[in-house]
Structure formats: structure tokens, C-alpha cells
Design a protein around this motif. Structure first.
Motif, PDB file in Angstrom:
ATOM      1  N   ASP A 182       0.846  -1.189   0.000  1.00  0.00           N
ATOM      2  CA  ASP A 182       0.000   0.000   0.000  1.00  0.00           C
ATOM      3  C   ASP A 182       0.886   1.245   0.000  1.00  0.00           C
ATOM      4  N   PRO A 183       0.471   2.317  -0.679  1.00  0.00           N
ATOM      5  CA  PRO A 183       1.289   3.537  -0.706  1.00  0.00           C
ATOM      6  C   PRO A 183       1.577   4.113   0.677  1.00  0.00           C
ATOM      7  N   SER A 184       0.725   3.816   1.655  1.00  0.00           N
ATOM      8  CA  SER A 184       0.936   4.349   2.999  1.00  0.00           C
ATOM      9  C   SER A 184       2.193   3.785   3.656  1.00  0.00           C
ATOM     10  N   ARG A 185       2.756   2.734   3.091  1.00  0.00           N
ATOM     11  CA  ARG A 185       3.980   2.145   3.646  1.00  0.00           C
ATOM     12  C   ARG A 185       5.230   2.963   3.293  1.00  0.00           C
ATOM     13  N   ARG A 186       5.076   3.935   2.413  1.00  0.00           N
ATOM     14  CA  ARG A 186       6.246   4.723   2.011  1.00  0.00           C
ATOM     15  C   ARG A 186       6.895   5.362   3.233  1.00  0.00           C
ATOM     16  N   ASP A 187       8.223   5.296   3.292  1.00  0.00           N
ATOM     17  CA  ASP A 187       8.990   5.773   4.439  1.00  0.00           C
ATOM     18  C   ASP A 187       9.985   6.831   3.944  1.00  0.00           C
ATOM     19  N   GLU A 188       9.669   8.090   4.231  1.00  0.00           N
ATOM     20  CA  GLU A 188      10.521   9.177   3.734  1.00  0.00           C
ATOM     21  C   GLU A 188      11.900   9.166   4.387  1.00  0.00           C
ATOM     22  N   ALA A 189      11.962   8.719   5.635  1.00  0.00           N
ATOM     23  CA  ALA A 189      13.267   8.625   6.291  1.00  0.00           C
ATOM     24  C   ALA A 189      14.133   7.573   5.603  1.00  0.00           C
ATOM     25  N   LEU A 190      13.528   6.463   5.224  1.00  0.00           N
ATOM     26  CA  LEU A 190      14.272   5.421   4.504  1.00  0.00           C
ATOM     27  C   LEU A 190      14.677   5.939   3.120  1.00  0.00           C
ATOM     28  N   HIS A 191      13.794   6.705   2.490  1.00  0.00           N
ATOM     29  CA  HIS A 191      14.120   7.272   1.176  1.00  0.00           C
ATOM     30  C   HIS A 191      15.338   8.185   1.289  1.00  0.00           C
ATOM     31  N   ALA A 192      15.367   8.990   2.328  1.00  0.00           N
ATOM     32  CA  ALA A 192      16.502   9.900   2.522  1.00  0.00           C
ATOM     33  C   ALA A 192      17.789   9.128   2.823  1.00  0.00           C
ATOM     34  N   GLU A 193      17.660   7.991   3.509  1.00  0.00           N
ATOM     35  CA  GLU A 193      18.835   7.166   3.800  1.00  0.00           C
ATOM     36  C   GLU A 193      19.393   6.548   2.520  1.00  0.00           C
ATOM     37  N   TRP A 194      18.506   6.053   1.663  1.00  0.00           N
ATOM     38  CA  TRP A 194      18.933   5.417   0.426  1.00  0.00           C
ATOM     39  C   TRP A 194      19.331   6.449  -0.644  1.00  0.00           C
ATOM     40  N   ALA A 195      18.723   7.612  -0.594  1.00  0.00           N
ATOM     41  CA  ALA A 195      18.994   8.648  -1.602  1.00  0.00           C
ATOM     42  C   ALA A 195      19.337   9.952  -0.889  1.00  0.00           C
ATOM     43  N   PRO A 196      20.512  10.034  -0.288  1.00  0.00           N
ATOM     44  CA  PRO A 196      20.865  11.202   0.539  1.00  0.00           C
ATOM     45  C   PRO A 196      20.954  12.506  -0.240  1.00  0.00           C
TER      46      PRO A 196
END
Length: 370
Positions: free
Chosen positions: A179-193
Motif C-alpha cells: 500500500d502507498p501508505s507504507r512509504r517511508d521518507e526517512a528510509l528514502h533519505a537514507e537510500w537517496a541522501p
């Protein structure tokens, strides 16, 4: 109804066949059906209260964690003791052939589910087994009482092998998990600094999946590559893609979070009879790029619910991914259409269709006695 499921793979192995069988067994059990699973071992002897009969196996060369079922008297003995109304052959190749032979001796009809394009996979290796494999698979499916295929491409494959009575049966997707609600912006920032768009592959890292094609995406401007999964090709990929994120095998909410955190999902393999990860990406609200052959053709409307690249055009894969990376508005539009496409494709609905196929061929107790 009583169903014996003979499967080429089951837990603890994690792959398309194992996952499909697991969902089918769970939904059938909730619906009041009696189910028996027969699988190559070793592994758990029950799943959600369902007995799992483990038979002799040998490790597949190159896949030491993937057991291949061998002829075993326990299979027919336990099947006879269970007295099924129908036998479900899940992606029958090795153990499925043994299960079919046992079912025929017991006079029980079989529903064979064609799920793995082993002929297509074999072409990625140098041992030239496609002709004998085609004959073997065709023979199994011609002897089944009903054959289920997940896509138009796989229906055509069986038709070419002289198989009749072929019916379409797709796969469900866990909309409660992906589900789109699982998106994790903190994880996104970790993977794509540096704020890059995340382009990800999810699946087994094996040569038959043509994962080496991920190298074509290694330097797409404004992106970073994420590889989710494990397998024998991982060491080679890590050398090819030193700047990529490798997560290893993920499952459950960790997998769902990884899916939803991607900006673009890409698939490389051209021998997919269905391609479940496309559905999971769509359910997660992620724009999809997949090959314009095989199962993905039925899952993706090009330019609407995803993009289909042309495998014979080397630049096509990279071009579609790069276009989506550069256009966030287009990504969002395609992601929304993909999410809408899978709405309603729950495992409960899909297994309901499967039971209708069982009903069409199953022997009732009076017929068995006769």
C-alpha cells in the motif's frame, strides 16, 4: 472439498510458486476446505494447521537452498490416506510429475497450474535443455484434467505444446500489505541522501531473471538503484553496481516498506509467466517499467498503468526508466493508474475463482466409490 496440493516448492523457500501456494492454502482453509500439501523437504510439517508431507529431495546445482522433489512412496501413500476430491499440481515439473502419476493411479482428477517458464529460463544457461523440457512439460499438462495459466503468453506456450482445456487464472495481491501508505521518507533519505529518485528491482537475483540488465540503469541521471532480494547472481551484481543499495532478502512489512519507498520499479526478466512483483509495485503506488513480453503485457497498459520496454531494443529499458525519473508528475499519474488496476485482485477473490475450477473436475465421494 478435499484438495491435495503437490508443489515444486514450499516454505521455507521464498519464490513465486511457494508464495502462491501459501496464499491458496490459507484462503482455502479459511473457507472450510480440507487441504493437504505435498512438497520437497526439508521444512515445516504444517502450515496454518494444514499438514505438509515432506518427500525426498536433492539440491538443485547452483541453488543449494532449492530442493527438487524425487520419487517417493510416501507421496502416493499419504495422498491415498487423505482421499482428495482433486489434486492441485503447482508448477509441475519434477515432483508434480510424481504427484500426477499417483493421482492417476488413484483415479483422482488434477488441475495443473502452469506458473514457471522453465524452458525460457533454461535458455539463459548453456546446457541447451529447451527441447526435452518442452516435451516433458507438454506431456504433464496434456495429461491434466484442467490447466490454468496466468497470462495470454503462457496460454500460447501451452497451446504450442498441444495442450488443450487451458483457462486463465491470475494471482492475487495483498492490498492490506502492499500500500502507498507504507512509504517511508526517512528510509528514502537514507537510500537517496542527495534527493535522487529511487529505482528498484525486487526479486530473486539469478541469471534467468536477466538481472545483469540492471547495469544499464547504474548511471541514470538523478537516480539511485536499489536491489531487493538475494540469489546466486548477487556477488556479480555487487561488482557491477558498486553504487547501488543491496538490501538482501526482505519479507512482510519490511518488503512492503521497501516497495512503497521506491519511485520507479523495474523488472528485467523476459520469461515471466505472470510477474507478481509488478502487481505488488502497482499496489504500493509505484510506477512500473517491465518487459513488453510474457506476463507483464497483461498487467501493464503501456503509458497508462506502467511502461513496457522492448527487450530487443537495448536502449528501450534505460530510456523508459530515465523518462520516469525525470518526470515526477508522470510517475504519480502512472502509479495511480497501476494502483487502480489491482483494486479487487485480493487472494480471497482469486482463490474463489480457483475453487470454481476445482468444482468443474472434482470427484465427489459417491463417484469415488463407484
Amino acid at each position: 472439498m478435499r484438495i491435495s496440493v503437490v508443489t515444486e516448492s514450499f516454505l521455507p523457500q521464498v519464490n513465486g510458486v511457494s508464495n502462491s501456494v501459501r496464499h491458496v492454502v490459507e484462503v482455502l482453509t479459511r473457507g472450510g476446505h480440507q487441504v493437504q500439501v505435498i512438497a520437497p523437504g526439508p521444512g515445516p510439517l504444517e502450515h496454518h494447521g494444514v499438514p505438509v508431507v515432506r518427500v525426498r529431495s536433492v539440491a538443485l546445482p547452483g541453488y543449494t537452498t532449492f530442493p527438487i522433489g524425487l520419487p517417493d512412496r510416501a507421496l502416493e501413500r499419504e495422498m491415498a490416506r487423505f482421499a482428495p476430491d482433486v489434486v492441485h499440481l503447482a508448477s509441475p515439473i519434477a515432483l508434480g510429475k510424481v504427484g500426477q502419476r499417483a493421482a492417476r493411479r488413484l483415479g483422482v482428477p488434477q488441475v495443473a497450474v502452469y506458473q514457471t517458464d522453465v524452458v525460457g529460463f533454461s535458455k539463459q544457461y548453456p546446457f541447451h535443455a529447451d527441447v526435452p523440457l518442452s516435451r516433458w512439460i507438454g506431456k504433464i499438462h496434456r495429461r491434466a484434467h484442467r490447466n490454468l495459466v496466468p497470462s495470454a503468453a503462457s496460454a500460447a506456450q501451452l497451446a504450442d505444446l498441444g495442450v488443450s482445456d487451458v483457462h486463465r487464472w491470475g494471482r492475487g495481491v495483498r492490498l492490506d500489505l502492499f500500500d502507498p501508505s507504507r512509504r517511508d521518507e526517512a528510509l528514502h533519505a537514507e537510500w537517496a541522501p542527495h534527493g535522487e529518485a529511487l529505482v528498484g528491482y525486487v526479486g530473486r537475483l539469478a541469471h534467468e531473471k536477466q538481472v545483469h540488465r540492471l547495469a544499464e540503469l547504474a548511471d541514470v541521471p538523478g537516480s539511485r538503484l536499489v536491489v531487493v532480494g538475494d540469489g546466486p547472481a548477487r556477488p556479480e551484481l555487487e561488482r557491477l553496481l558498486p553504487g547501488a543499495v543491496f538490501t538482501g532478502m526482505l519479507g512482510g512489512t519490511d518488503l512492503a516498506r521497501a516497495f512503497a519507498t521506491l519511485d520507479v520499479f523495474c523488472h528485467t526478466g523476459e520469461a515471466e509467466t505472470f510477474c507478481q512483483t509488478v502487481q505488488e509495485a502497482q499496489a504500493s503506488g509505484v510506477a512500473v517499467v517491465a518487459p513488453g513480453v510474457g506476463g507483464p503485457v497483461d498487467l501493464v497498459e503501456h503509458g497508462v498503468s506502467g511502461m513496457l520496454h522492448e527487450p530487443t531494443r537495448p536502449a528501450s529499458f534505460r530510456a523508459h526508466v530515465a523518462a520516469l525519473v525525470a518526470d515526477p508528475a508522470c510517475r504519480q499519474q502512472i502509479a495511480a493508474a497501476g494502483r487502480a488496476r489491482v483494486a479487487g485482485r485480493t487472494w480471497d477473490a482469486v482463490v474463489g475463482e480457483l475453487v470454481e475450477h476445482y468444482d468443474a473436475v472434482a470427484l465427489r465421494p459417491a463417484e469415488r466409490v463407484a
